[in-house]
Design an enzyme around this catalytic site. Structure first.
Site, PDB file in Angstrom:
ATOM      1  N   HIS A   1      -3.365   3.669  -4.490  1.00  0.00           N
ATOM      2  CA  HIS A   1      -2.836   4.691  -5.395  1.00  0.00           C
ATOM      3  C   HIS A   1      -3.650   4.714  -6.689  1.00  0.00           C
ATOM      4  O   HIS A   1      -3.944   3.669  -7.269  1.00  0.00           O
ATOM      5  CB  HIS A   1      -1.377   4.358  -5.700  1.00  0.00           C
ATOM      6  CG  HIS A   1      -0.628   5.433  -6.426  1.00  0.00           C
ATOM      7  ND1 HIS A   1      -0.302   6.633  -5.854  1.00  0.00           N
ATOM      8  CD2 HIS A   1      -0.117   5.472  -7.682  1.00  0.00           C
ATOM      9  CE1 HIS A   1       0.390   7.368  -6.722  1.00  0.00           C
ATOM     10  NE2 HIS A   1       0.496   6.685  -7.839  1.00  0.00           N
TER      11      HIS A   1
ATOM     12  N   GLU B   1      -2.196   4.102  -0.303  1.00  0.00           N
ATOM     13  CA  GLU B   1      -1.515   4.254  -1.596  1.00  0.00           C
ATOM     14  C   GLU B   1      -0.694   3.006  -1.959  1.00  0.00           C
ATOM     15  O   GLU B   1      -0.747   2.492  -3.072  1.00  0.00           O
ATOM     16  CB  GLU B   1      -0.581   5.469  -1.564  1.00  0.00           C
ATOM     17  CG  GLU B   1      -1.254   6.803  -1.300  1.00  0.00           C
ATOM     18  CD  GLU B   1      -1.694   7.521  -2.548  1.00  0.00           C
ATOM     19  OE1 GLU B   1      -1.574   6.951  -3.646  1.00  0.00           O
ATOM     20  OE2 GLU B   1      -2.156   8.672  -2.425  1.00  0.00           O
TER      21      GLU B   1
ATOM     22  N   SER C   1       0.000  11.736  -9.204  1.00  0.00           N
ATOM     23  CA  SER C   1       1.287  11.066  -9.109  1.00  0.00           C
ATOM     24  C   SER C   1       2.364  11.873  -9.822  1.00  0.00           C
ATOM     25  O   SER C   1       2.602  13.011  -9.453  1.00  0.00           O
ATOM     26  CB  SER C   1       1.162   9.632  -9.619  1.00  0.00           C
ATOM     27  OG  SER C   1       2.121   8.817  -9.006  1.00  0.00           O
TER      28      SER C   1
END
Length: 530
Positions: A440, A350, A228
């Site tokens: 995610h 995600e 990320s």
């Protein structure tokens, strides 16, 4: 990204996205030693450091926690580029994690203490290594550049079972790491305030070059990886002129620096910094001195409710700087980047994580799906989005919403990076993580080999073995393939070849090709209209 200001869904996303990546869970943190006999001493350029065997017995991996790599960024050093740490005379007791960098404390933040004095790193190293020949893996944590900490990622299993020297690090967050202000520019040689957090990361990478040999690592075989916001950071260092000799390979999980998540212009960054300065120090003759006296907790709290990146803290393009002198895509397409091998990919759903934690709308019907799309995208774009992603029935409406936002913000930008770097001659391997819910950050317990109460209470062993084998093989030799796992084909833009990572991992092609082609057309139209 083509959004207008009244779209709460995307506004929240652009500020929340990596919060979970670096702060939502613990990925199996290491503990302390079991006695004086367990300590080991290693020499660094700053002085001796003492670490310990995690399980208290020789023959295991060693841990060295909380090693300072920079002077505490306090007082006049607040907002300034990091300075190398001053040497110490007595052995440094590297037995506990250092404090995480200042951030709002809550369910999504790093656990444990937070402090402005936070620029430390951790080293996990196999035992019994007498030469500096092991591959090095340096991990940058996520957290949307406003939260997270290195204490959430335990590199012990990668070290003990897979023979890598693993480094995790802290870096300044929020205003403390990204402030851009004319008064601060005036103190620097190239008016390049705005990327202090990235300079922290770079100094840690320089520390690795100078010291990792003492831990058994090969400074000429460094893989930089992150998830990320940490992955976005790794992408920036891949293109950054000043970081070109600090890593050899890159693994980018669930974020890149070419589309999807925002990279600031200098004008945008300075606008945010000016708003912060006026909020605390309006009318002060010396706003910079005033801001350096504001409690750090107040600075990181300012704008925290504005969305994923808080008030808008993000890497900043600064012309003439040696960090990010141009938009990353321009640097790549002109060949001005580190062309070492790359693994890049995303998780298949995600966006589901942000729904799970209440940071994004969940829909139950096609009508609700259409309403969210209308409220999220400009009037000229929404009809096309609804047509491309049209749910066939109410039962799949929410899955289609997850697909829209996963594609736009994560999956398709990863394909863009894979295509752009491959076109320049880089070797690239693309993946899609599809084990379980595959939201995610849910690949991270598999990357580090440690269950997570929130993301993966029990690891699927074939998936864990595949991911850790691929990642460590790539770190060792620049290619993820090895005999014990299915062959992972190199990326080809004509077929979008990729590896599906799951219980029975398999190669596939045409990864979201139709929908990513759509987003490419949207981006091209927006660029033509500028």
């Amino acid at each position: 990204m083509g959004m207008n200001n009244k779209k709460p869904l995307l506004k929240r996303l652009i500020g929340v996205v990596s919060v979970t990546a670096g702060a939502f869970y613990m990925v199996g943190c290491g503990g302390g030693g079991n006695g004086a006999d367990d300590f080991l001493t290693v020499s660094t350029q700053s002085g001796l450091v003492k670490g310990f065997y995690k399980d208290g017995t020789a023959g295991s991996a060693r841990e060295f926690l909380g090693i300072p790599y920079a002077k505490p960024p306090l007082g006049e050093l607040r907002f300034a580029p990091p300075q190398p740490v001053e040497p110490w005379s007595e052995p440094y007791q590297a037995m506990e994690f250092g404090a995480s960098c200042m951030q709002n404390v809550g369910a999504l933040s790093a656990s444990g203490d937070v402090s402005e004095d936070c620029l430390t790193l951790n080293v996990y190293s196999p035992d019994g290594v007498n030469t500096s020949t092991l591959p090095v893996m340096v991990f940058i944590h996520g957290g949307a550049f406003i939260s997270g900490g290195s204490n959430q990622y335990d590199g012990w299993r990668l070290a003990e079972q897979y023979g890598a020297v693993v480094v995790t690090l802290n870096y300044r967050l929020g205003a403390l790491g990204f402030l851009s202000l004319p008064e601060l520019d005036a103190t620097l040689p190239a008016a390049d305030a705005g990327n202090a957090a990235l300079e922290d990361q770079r100094l840690a990478l320089e520390w690795v070059q100078q010291n990792i040999g003492s831990f058994g690592g090969d400074k000429d075989n460094v893989t930089l990886f992150g998830e990320s916001a940490g992955s976005m950071s790794a992408c920036v260092h891949m293109v950054s002129p000043g970081s070109q000799n600090l890593a050899d390979k890159f693994i980018m999980e669930s974020a890149v620096c070419v589309g999807g998540l925002p990279v600031n212009t200098k004008q945008q960054a300075t606008a945010v910094g000016t708003d912060l300065a006026n909020a605390f120090c309006e009318g002060e003759a010396d706003q910079l001195a005033c801001l350096r006296a504001v409690p750090a907790a107040d600075l990181v709290a300012w704008g925290a409710d504005a969305g994923i990146f808080g008030a808008g803290w993000s890497p900043t393009v600064i012309s003439g700087s040696n960090m990010l002198p141009d938009a990353p895509i321009n640097l790549i397409e002109s060949g001005q980047y580190n062309q070492g091998p790359i693994i890049v990919g995303t998780n298949v759903r995600e966006w589901g994580l942000f729904q799970l934690i209440g940071s994004g709308e969940t829909v139950a019907t096609v009508d609700e799906f259409n309403a969210v799309i209308d409220a999220t995208y400009p009037a000229q774009l929404a009809p096309s989005v609804k047509q491309v992603y049209a749910p066939a029935a109410d039962a799949v409406a929410n899955l289609k919403l997850i697909e829209v936002l996963t594609d736009q913000l994560f999956r398709c930008p990863a394909r863009t990076l894979a295509r752009a770097t491959t076109a320049m001659g880089s070797e690239v391997w693309l993946y899609s993580f599809e084990q379980g819910a595959a939201y995610h950050a849910m690949e991270l317990p598999y990357v580090f080999g440690n269950p997570s109460a929130t993301l993966a209470p029990e690891l699927n062993e074939p998936t864990r073995e595949a991911i850790q084998s691929y990642w460590s093989a790539f770190a060792a030799g620049g290619n993820p393939n090895l005999d014990s796992q299915p062959e992972w084909p190199g990326f080809d833009a004509g077929s979008d070849q990729h590896m599906v990572l799951k219980e029975a991992s398999e190669a596939a092609s045409e990864l979201a090709t139709a929908t990513c082609d759509f987003w490419d057309d949207v981006a091209a139209s927006q660029a033509a209209g500028q």
